[in-house]
Design a protein around this motif. Structure first.
Motif, short mmCIF file in Angstrom:
data_model
loop_
_atom_site.label_atom_id
_atom_site.label_comp_id
_atom_site.label_asym_id
_atom_site.label_seq_id
_atom_site.Cartn_x
_atom_site.Cartn_y
_atom_site.Cartn_z
N ILE A 349 45.64 35.67 32.35
CA ILE A 349 46.20 36.94 32.85
C ILE A 349 45.11 37.99 33.06
N ILE A 350 44.28 38.19 32.05
CA ILE A 350 43.32 39.31 32.07
C ILE A 350 42.15 39.08 33.02
N PHE A 351 41.65 37.83 33.10
CA PHE A 351 40.49 37.57 33.96
C PHE A 351 40.77 37.87 35.44
N PRO A 352 41.84 37.28 36.04
CA PRO A 352 42.10 37.61 37.45
C PRO A 352 42.53 39.06 37.66
N LEU A 353 43.23 39.63 36.66
CA LEU A 353 43.64 41.04 36.79
C LEU A 353 42.43 41.96 36.82
N THR A 354 41.44 41.66 36.01
CA THR A 354 40.20 42.44 36.02
C THR A 354 39.48 42.26 37.35
N GLY A 355 39.45 41.03 37.87
CA GLY A 355 38.85 40.78 39.18
C GLY A 355 39.55 41.56 40.27
N TRP A 356 40.88 41.61 40.19
CA TRP A 356 41.65 42.38 41.17
C TRP A 356 41.30 43.86 41.09
N LEU A 357 41.18 44.38 39.87
CA LEU A 357 40.81 45.79 39.69
C LEU A 357 39.44 46.08 40.29
N ILE A 358 38.50 45.17 40.09
CA ILE A 358 37.16 45.36 40.64
C ILE A 358 37.19 45.32 42.15
N ASP A 359 37.96 44.40 42.74
CA ASP A 359 38.07 44.30 44.20
C ASP A 359 38.65 45.56 44.82
N TYR A 360 39.67 46.12 44.18
CA TYR A 360 40.40 47.25 44.78
C TYR A 360 39.90 48.62 44.33
N LEU A 361 39.33 48.71 43.14
CA LEU A 361 38.90 50.00 42.63
C LEU A 361 37.39 50.14 42.53
N GLY A 362 36.70 49.01 42.59
CA GLY A 362 35.26 49.02 42.43
C GLY A 362 34.88 48.72 40.98
N PHE A 363 33.65 48.28 40.80
CA PHE A 363 33.17 47.84 39.49
C PHE A 363 33.23 48.98 38.46
N VAL A 364 32.76 50.16 38.85
CA VAL A 364 32.68 51.29 37.92
C VAL A 364 34.06 51.74 37.47
N VAL A 365 34.95 51.99 38.42
CA VAL A 365 36.29 52.50 38.09
C VAL A 365 37.08 51.49 37.26
N ALA A 366 36.94 50.22 37.60
CA ALA A 366 37.65 49.18 36.86
C ALA A 366 37.28 49.20 35.38
#
Length: 401
Positions: A349-366
């Motif tokens: 759950i957490i690994f792909p969700l974090t990847g999605w956050l990085i894709d859509y919000l950027g590395f810093v914001v995620a």
């Protein structure tokens, strides 16, 4: 002529840990990317790994409890060799890589819980039970050192030569097979294995979880939060191509030194404070470290990587020592496999969700969001774990009366 004994098991298991989990293939994300896999395909492959782990984690632990620890260790390395061969044979084929992930998960499952159970029972047989925290910290130091050493070496292969790391892994796995052969199976395990059936193992584990639900809750909570604490370690890998090969190796080398120092501290701190008391503090410190991502510079990223990884390395041997004391020997490997399965479920759950956050919000914001989540969680954990500690203590008093 080599004579097997339980004290030698500890040194041999350190060798098994060193060669079996040499971090030479740590840059598997880059390897797959260089071989044509997109980020979403890599995320899917990671999910396949953890889905397999969830399905097979407990059965693999049951095999260790039913038969022998050494059997599981043999199977782990054979699967590791097969997985490396499949990664080399993939040549950009998603389905071959998917099969490699399935076999790699099996390799992980067969070892997961088994190594820790083997070390603990060997320490008991050798009359070193009271020194298990020091032994566990030593093993964690070996694990951290070997993973980091392998990563340092792999840094020199980053630019187009990562396939060579899988050849190295095949060779080290063959060495592990020989070291496993030299181990002596704990007598307590050998005595019980003849009469311990799968049905009895399942019943005992079920009874243990029913009898001690607070322990089960603590295992789940530590893995969910612990997974969040690991996310920077995984996703920082995407920032590495911006560095030169020697710079990557230096970053990993320093990280190794910090992690080894962290597990050394664990052997000292764990004697004075329980994992239940330390965990909220470590979560708070990790969350605060994640918030430093706001500055977004390469130097800050390296600092966050070092500190967050070291904090997690500090926690692991202390938690392992506390958990081992609460587990019955006859189902130790199975219960540790239950614990590892919780990590896999969290990762799915957490690994792909974090990847999605990085894709859509950027590395810093995620990672700002993840940092805030960890900071808030740490304050809740102070109250939750205080009540849980009371429940666990009460349960132990009832058991020992």
């Amino acid at each position: 002529m080599f004579k097997r004994n339980y004290r030698k098991n500890i040194g041999l298991m350190a060798g098994v840990e060193f060669f079996a989990f040499l971090g030479i293939t740590s840059f598997w994300i880059l390897f797959l990317s260089q071989n044509g896999m997109s980020l979403w395909q890599i995320g899917l492959l990671e999910s396949i790994f953890h889905a397999t782990s969830v399905i097979c984690e407990i059965p693999s632990g049951m095999l260790a409890d039913r038969y022998s620890y050494k059997t599981n260790l043999y199977l782990s390395r054979i699967a590791g060799i097969a997985s490396s061969i499949l990664m080399l044979a993939g040549q950009g084929n998603f389905w071959i890589y998917a099969l490699a992930m399935v076999v790699s998960a099996l390799s992980y499952n067969f070892d997961s819980g088994t190594s820790a159970a083997m070390v603990y029972d060997s320490a008991v047989e050798a009359g070193l039970k009271e020194r298990y925290l020091s032994i566990s910290s030593f093993m964690s130091g070996v694990a951290e050192g070997t993973r980091s050493l392998g990563t340092v070496l792999a840094g020199f292969f980053v630019h187009g030569q990562l396939h060579l790391t899988y050849y190295i892994m095949i060779v080290t796995s063959i060495i592990v097979l020989f070291l496993t052969w030299m181990l002596k199976e704990p007598s307590v395990k050998a005595q019980k294995s003849e009469r311990l059936t799968m049905k009895k193992i399942i019943w005992t584990v079920k009874e243990e979880l029913r009898r001690n639900p607070s322990l089960f809750s603590w295992m789940i909570l530590s893995q969910i939060i612990g997974t969040l604490m690991c996310m920077f370690y995984f996703y920082y890998q995407n920032q590495l191509p911006d560095l030169e090969g020697w710079q990557i190796s230096m970053v990993m080398l320093m990280g190794s030194v910090l992690n080894i120092w962290a597990v050394y501290l664990a052997s000292k701190i764990g004697k004075k404070y329980s994992a239940l008391k330390l965990f909220p503090i470590l979560v708070l410190l990790t969350g605060g470290t994640y918030l430093l991502s706001y500055f977004g510079t390469p130097l800050i990223y390296i600092l966050v990587y070092w500190v967050s990884n070291a904090l997690y390395a500090l926690f692991q041997p202390i938690f392992d020592n506390d958990l081992q004391k609460r587990l019955p020997s006859e189902v130790r490997a199975t219960m540790l496999s239950v614990y590892s399965m919780m990590f896999s479920l969290s990762m799915i759950i957490i690994f792909p969700l974090t990847g999605w956050l990085i894709d859509y919000l950027g590395f810093v914001v995620a990672f700002l969001y993840l940092g805030l989540i960890l900071v808030l969680a740490s304050f809740l954990l102070f109250f939750i774990l205080k009540e849980m500690a009371g429940a666990l203590k009460l349960k132990e008093e009832v058991i020992y009366k």
